[in-house]
Design a protein around this motif. Structure first.
Motif, PDB file in Angstrom:
ATOM      1  N   SER A   5      30.869  22.100  -9.346  1.00 47.01           N
ATOM      2  CA  SER A   5      30.763  22.897 -10.574  1.00 47.01           C
ATOM      3  C   SER A   5      30.233  22.045 -11.716  1.00 47.01           C
ATOM      4  O   SER A   5      30.102  22.526 -12.836  1.00 47.01           O
ATOM      5  N   ASP A   8      27.495  23.488 -13.877  1.00 48.39           N
ATOM      6  CA  ASP A   8      27.741  24.733 -14.624  1.00 48.39           C
ATOM      7  C   ASP A   8      28.044  24.459 -16.096  1.00 48.39           C
ATOM      8  O   ASP A   8      28.177  25.392 -16.892  1.00 48.39           O
ATOM      9  N   THR A  10      27.244  24.119 -19.437  1.00 49.37           N
ATOM     10  CA  THR A  10      26.055  24.382 -20.261  1.00 49.37           C
ATOM     11  C   THR A  10      26.136  23.676 -21.618  1.00 49.37           C
ATOM     12  O   THR A  10      25.110  23.408 -22.231  1.00 49.37           O
ATOM     13  N   GLU A 299      20.160  21.803  -6.730  1.00 54.01           N
ATOM     14  CA  GLU A 299      21.537  21.346  -6.978  1.00 54.01           C
ATOM     15  C   GLU A 299      22.180  20.776  -5.715  1.00 54.01           C
ATOM     16  O   GLU A 299      22.852  19.746  -5.765  1.00 54.01           O
ATOM     17  N   HIS A 332      20.548  21.420 -16.841  1.00 55.13           N
ATOM     18  CA  HIS A 332      21.951  21.414 -16.371  1.00 55.13           C
ATOM     19  C   HIS A 332      22.192  20.304 -15.352  1.00 55.13           C
ATOM     20  O   HIS A 332      23.299  19.789 -15.242  1.00 55.13           O
ATOM     21  N   ARG A 376      18.086  31.076 -12.246  1.00 58.10           N
ATOM     22  CA  ARG A 376      19.167  30.126 -12.530  1.00 58.10           C
ATOM     23  C   ARG A 376      19.052  29.627 -13.978  1.00 58.10           C
ATOM     24  O   ARG A 376      20.040  29.553 -14.705  1.00 58.10           O
ATOM     25  N   LEU A 380      21.928  30.312 -16.996  1.00 54.98           N
ATOM     26  CA  LEU A 380      22.560  29.221 -17.743  1.00 54.98           C
ATOM     27  C   LEU A 380      22.278  29.325 -19.239  1.00 54.98           C
ATOM     28  O   LEU A 380      23.166  29.096 -20.069  1.00 54.98           O
ATOM     29  N   LYS A 383      24.415  32.037 -20.614  1.00 52.63           N
ATOM     30  CA  LYS A 383      25.804  31.581 -20.692  1.00 52.63           C
ATOM     31  C   LYS A 383      26.027  30.710 -21.935  1.00 52.63           C
ATOM     32  O   LYS A 383      27.023  30.843 -22.648  1.00 52.63           O
TER      33      LYS A 383
END
Length: 390
Positions: A5, A8, A10, A299, A332, A376, A380, A383
């Motif tokens: 994770s 993730d 951001t 990733e 990211h 993706r 992000l 988010k």
């Protein structure tokens, strides 16, 4: 296992983006996600620049500023410094493509030398980079790869290419800056590989200085790597490799069909991923002999590299292993790696707007063809916009 994770986060990913830059990025990736738009936009942009319509300002304030560091290296410096403050290095890439004159090839080599000497006193810039066709005509590379006789002027052209490679490699060696050499189409790549191998043999005696690029969507690359490793061990020099998936897939497949030979490209996305991961494992198993630059926006491959390093007791900051992503993409991955203490760099293209356009168009087209990449980015960015609202 690394926690899956990390990427993730951001807040870390977009820490250098203002609200308006975040909005611009969202808008750009929204546009890039629509393939017809990219095709029309590319054609219109090429046309407008060719007939000198005043569109440079518009291009600069949108796609250029998002994916490029500036029109010259001075322009890029504020970006280089800001990145370095948060643990991310820079690879300045003079991204001028499609030139055909010897004087232009000389100018590109001179520019790479200038950047390499400049990087010597700049801790934030541990690498220099160039493309083989930046140093000589595609046709010459192709004829040598396909064992065709050269004309007299092509022989001179080839001699010049060899000299440019040697000059740049020597400067990199003398200044302790690693040199990344990009890979291109398979029908010119053998000549580029052979020349790169020559430079490694000459300049990688103590440590990897010259790095070639392995495009892992080619099914023959692992075998090539193993054979080259054997030769290097016998002759007593180190190897350096940037590993990527590859950028010319459609072109490669189309040409193979047209010319009636077996495509050099793996049969599926999974086969490409497997090749990439196998090449990665092989290099990490032989890290004492081979320097590694993991050029990926994937990733899972990044997590795999982190896991393998941990398993082998290799420290995050081991200078033999670097990660890299393109400027304006996969923040990211980049910024979260930097925050964790890994060696990571952004590839920052720069150059006059008109000259860099072929590069930018290629990037946009690639992005539409990589399933999941653009969505993706959008997820992000969305988010992060919501996180900031809160």
């Amino acid at each position: 296992m690394t926690s899956n994770s990390l990427f993730d986060n951001t807040e870390t990913a977009f820490q250098l983006k203002s609200d308006s830059e975040l909005e611009r990025a969202y808008f750009l990736f929204k546009m890039i996600s629509k393939e017809p738009l990219v095709k029309i936009g590319s054609a219109v942009t090429k046309f407008a620049l060719n007939i000198n319509l005043p569109v440079e300002g518009l291009i600069r304030s949108t796609v250029f500023d998002h994916f490029c560091g500036g029109v010259n290296e001075r322009d890029c410096m504020s970006t280089v410094d800001r990145l370095y403050d948060v643990g991310v290095s820079s690879v300045l890439d003079f991204s001028v493509e499609g030139k055909e004159e010897e004087t232009q090839f000389d100018a590109t080599a001179d520019k790479v030398i200038e950047l390499t000497e400049f990087a010597k006193n700049k801790e934030a810039m541990p690498f220099s980079v160039f493309k083989p066709t930046g140093f000589g005509k595609f046709k010459v590379w192709q004829k040598i790869t396909e064992s065709e006789p050269l004309t007299d002027s092509e022989k001179i052209g080839w001699k010049n290419i060899e000299n440019r490679y040697d000059r740049v490699s020597k400067v990199a060696h003398d200044n302790g800056i690693r040199l990344l050499i990009d890979a291109e189409e398979s029908w010119m790549q053998d000549a580029a590989d052979d020349l790169c191998e020559k430079m490694m043999e000459k300049y990688n005696k103590e440590r990897p200085i010259v790095f070639n690029t392995l495009q892992c969507y080619r099914w023959d690359r692992l075998d090539y790597l193993k054979k080259l490793h054997q030769r290097a061990k016998m002759k007593g020099y180190k190897l350096g490799f940037k590993i990527v998936r590859g950028a010319y897939m459609e072109k490669e497949n189309e040409r193979a069909i047209e010319k009636g030979y077996k495509t050099p490209i793996c049969e599926s996305k999974k086969a490409t991923d497997d090749t990439f991961n196998e090449v990665l494992k092989y290099i990490l198993e032989n890290i004492d002999d081979i320097g590694l630059f993991v050029g990926t926006h994937n990733e899972l491959s990044t997590y795999l590299t982190m896991d393998l390093m941990k398993e082998k007791g290799i420290s995050k900051s081991d200078d033999r292993i670097w990660f890299g992503q393109l400027f304006g993409m996969s923040d990211h991955i980049t910024f979260n790696l930097g925050a964790e203490g890994y060696n990571v760099a952004k590839y920052i293209p720069f150059g006059p707007v008109k000259d860099v356009m072929p590069y930018l168009i290629r990037r946009a087209e690639e992005n539409t063809s990589v399933a999941g990449q653009t969505s993706r980015e959008l997820t992000l960015l969305k988010k992060e916009k919501e996180r900031r609202k809160l």
